[in-house]
Scaffold this motif. Structure first.
Motif, mmCIF file in Angstrom:
data_model
loop_
_atom_site.group_PDB
_atom_site.id
_atom_site.type_symbol
_atom_site.label_atom_id
_atom_site.label_comp_id
_atom_site.label_asym_id
_atom_site.label_seq_id
_atom_site.Cartn_x
_atom_site.Cartn_y
_atom_site.Cartn_z
ATOM 1 N N PRO A 107 -5.957 3.599 -22.299
ATOM 2 C CA PRO A 107 -6.048 3.815 -20.852
ATOM 3 C C PRO A 107 -5.979 5.287 -20.467
ATOM 4 C CG PRO A 107 -4.574 1.997 -21.329
ATOM 5 C CD PRO A 107 -4.898 2.632 -22.642
ATOM 6 N N HIS A 108 -5.173 6.053 -21.190
ATOM 7 C CA HIS A 108 -5.049 7.483 -20.957
ATOM 8 C C HIS A 108 -5.180 8.191 -22.309
ATOM 9 C CE1 HIS A 108 -3.489 6.750 -16.877
ATOM 10 N NE2 HIS A 108 -2.804 5.769 -17.433
ATOM 11 N N PHE A 109 -5.924 9.288 -22.349
ATOM 12 C CA PHE A 109 -6.024 10.062 -23.574
ATOM 13 C C PHE A 109 -6.315 11.509 -23.211
ATOM 14 C CE2 PHE A 109 -10.122 8.181 -22.673
ATOM 15 C CZ PHE A 109 -11.039 9.201 -22.853
ATOM 16 N N TYR A 110 -5.958 12.426 -24.120
ATOM 17 C CA TYR A 110 -6.034 13.851 -23.821
ATOM 18 C C TYR A 110 -7.318 14.495 -24.323
ATOM 19 C CZ TYR A 110 -4.706 18.785 -23.550
ATOM 20 O OH TYR A 110 -4.674 20.126 -23.270
ATOM 21 N N ARG A 170 -2.113 10.980 -20.346
ATOM 22 C CA ARG A 170 -0.860 10.304 -20.027
ATOM 23 C C ARG A 170 0.024 11.180 -19.134
ATOM 24 N NH1 ARG A 170 1.089 6.120 -23.821
ATOM 25 N NH2 ARG A 170 3.150 6.770 -23.108
ATOM 26 N N PRO A 171 0.600 10.621 -18.078
ATOM 27 C CA PRO A 171 1.460 11.424 -17.200
ATOM 28 C C PRO A 171 2.762 11.858 -17.859
ATOM 29 C CG PRO A 171 1.454 9.124 -16.524
ATOM 30 C CD PRO A 171 0.384 9.259 -17.554
ATOM 31 N N SER A 229 -7.311 18.427 -13.996
ATOM 32 C CA SER A 229 -7.314 17.027 -14.415
ATOM 33 C C SER A 229 -6.723 16.142 -13.323
ATOM 34 C CB SER A 229 -6.513 16.853 -15.702
ATOM 35 O OG SER A 229 -5.127 16.967 -15.443
ATOM 36 N N ARG A 230 -7.101 14.872 -13.333
ATOM 37 C CA ARG A 230 -6.509 13.915 -12.396
ATOM 38 C C ARG A 230 -5.011 13.787 -12.630
ATOM 39 N NH1 ARG A 230 -9.871 8.511 -12.860
ATOM 40 N NH2 ARG A 230 -10.498 9.376 -14.878
ATOM 41 N N THR A 231 -4.608 13.849 -13.897
ATOM 42 C CA THR A 231 -3.182 13.724 -14.220
ATOM 43 C C THR A 231 -2.387 14.862 -13.596
ATOM 44 O OG1 THR A 231 -3.769 12.670 -16.310
ATOM 45 C CG2 THR A 231 -1.526 13.509 -16.101
ATOM 46 N N PHE A 232 -2.876 16.084 -13.768
ATOM 47 C CA PHE A 232 -2.168 17.243 -13.222
ATOM 48 C C PHE A 232 -2.170 17.193 -11.708
ATOM 49 C CE2 PHE A 232 -1.528 21.587 -11.935
ATOM 50 C CZ PHE A 232 -0.617 22.086 -12.864
ATOM 51 N N SER A 233 -3.285 16.813 -11.121
ATOM 52 C CA SER A 233 -3.393 16.737 -9.676
ATOM 53 C C SER A 233 -2.421 15.686 -9.113
ATOM 54 C CB SER A 233 -4.823 16.377 -9.268
ATOM 55 O OG SER A 233 -4.939 16.277 -7.876
ATOM 56 N N ASN A 234 -2.337 14.546 -9.778
ATOM 57 C CA ASN A 234 -1.411 13.484 -9.327
ATOM 58 C C ASN A 234 0.037 13.936 -9.433
ATOM 59 O OD1 ASN A 234 -3.539 11.772 -8.779
ATOM 60 N ND2 ASN A 234 -3.404 10.723 -10.753
ATOM 61 N N GLN A 235 0.371 14.613 -10.524
ATOM 62 C CA GLN A 235 1.742 15.090 -10.704
ATOM 63 C C GLN A 235 2.089 16.149 -9.665
ATOM 64 O OE1 GLN A 235 2.665 12.486 -12.628
ATOM 65 N NE2 GLN A 235 4.025 13.865 -13.747
#
Length: 274
Positions: free
Chosen positions: A235-238, A173-174, A263-269
């Motif tokens: 949809p999102h999980f750690y 999750r973002p 992670s994709r989340t970190f990269s997107n942020q």
């Protein structure tokens, strides 16, 4: 990330060096606080979140249904917190860690005669094929080169044998600030973190010669140690937990990258912050 590991390369030596520096005392302190809290969590060090206490840790291992005549392999055994229990449950236990310092601590923690110790990367095990009915890879898979580690797990697991893996998903999750902080902190100190694209892995798990027997998904950082797993992936999980059964030959896809160091989340942020 798919990366061929060879002993003696600068990258592999860097992994060994990292795990040999300070991590025994760090994890012993965290587990002690988790056990002393009376619940399955710890809040140390400041700014970090939960560590799995022994009660939950051992209940997770019970998912493998270890029998008295089983040969068990623990990959990433650390300082040996589970070895006294595993040695009492199984006929023989092989304890593997890339860190010589961790193995020395594990040998002190468990002196059972049916436990053998190996200093080795999990991607190149000095162990015979098909030797183990059960394999435990708890809280260590995210420090491995995952394609090679899965191939090696398949090799050493007996037909019909089971493996337990836990790790971190690459699409959490973002708004999971603790997860983002943990990833940033790990990267800052050079911690070898690899995030799994769990959806992609499960889609191709049969190519690795496994079938899924059990799966749990933990939405936020800290949910694992609170035992808040879900059988259906949000949809999102750690984090995730998989129990896999060896059912066939291993022929992993060469064109599928199912994990990465970021992670994709970190990269997107990070992209949004630019």
């Amino acid at each position: 990330m798919s990366k061929k590991t060879e002993l003696g390369t600068s990258d592999d030596l860097a992994r060994v060096k990292y795990w040999n520096e300070n991590y025994v005392n760090y994890w012993k302190a965290r587990v002690a606080e988790a056990n002393a809290s009376g619940v399955c969590k710890s809040v140390t060090p400041v700014g970090d979140v939960k560590t799995t206490a022994d009660a939950l840790y051992l209940s997770i291992i019970s998912l493998l249904d270890i029998q008295a005549d089983d040969h068990v392999l623990e990959l990433g055994c650390g300082f040996g917190r589970s070895l006294p229990t595993l040695s009492a449950m199984a006929a023989e236990v092989a304890a593997v860690d890339i860190s010589e310092q961790m193995i020395r601590a594990a040998q002190e923690a468990c002196t059972a005669p049916n436990v053998r110790f190996y200093v080795s990367p999990s991607e190149a095990l000095p162990l015979p094929s098909g030797a183990f009915e059960r394999v435990v890879c708890f809280a260590a898979f995210d420090a491995m080169y995952q394609t090679e580690a899965l191939v090696e797990m398949h090799r050493v697991t007996a037909d019909g044998g089971k493996i337990l893996i836990t790790g971190k998903n690459d699409n959490y999750r973002p708004d999971d600030i603790k997860a983002l902080e943990a990833e940033a902190g790990a990267r800052g100190k050079g911690h070898p973190n690899y995030f799994t694209d769990v959806v992609a892995l499960l889609k191709h798990i049969d190519r690795f010669g496994f079938a899924v027997e059990k799966r749990l998904f933990f939405e936020r950082r800290g949910d694992f140690s609170d035992d808040q797993g879900k059988e259906l992936p949000p949809p999102h999980f750690y984090e995730y937990l998989l129990v896999l059964k060896k059912t066939g030959e291993c022929d992993p896809p060469q064109d599928i990258a199912f994990c990465n160091a970021m992670s994709r989340t970190f990269s997107n942020q990070a992209s949004k912050a630019k």
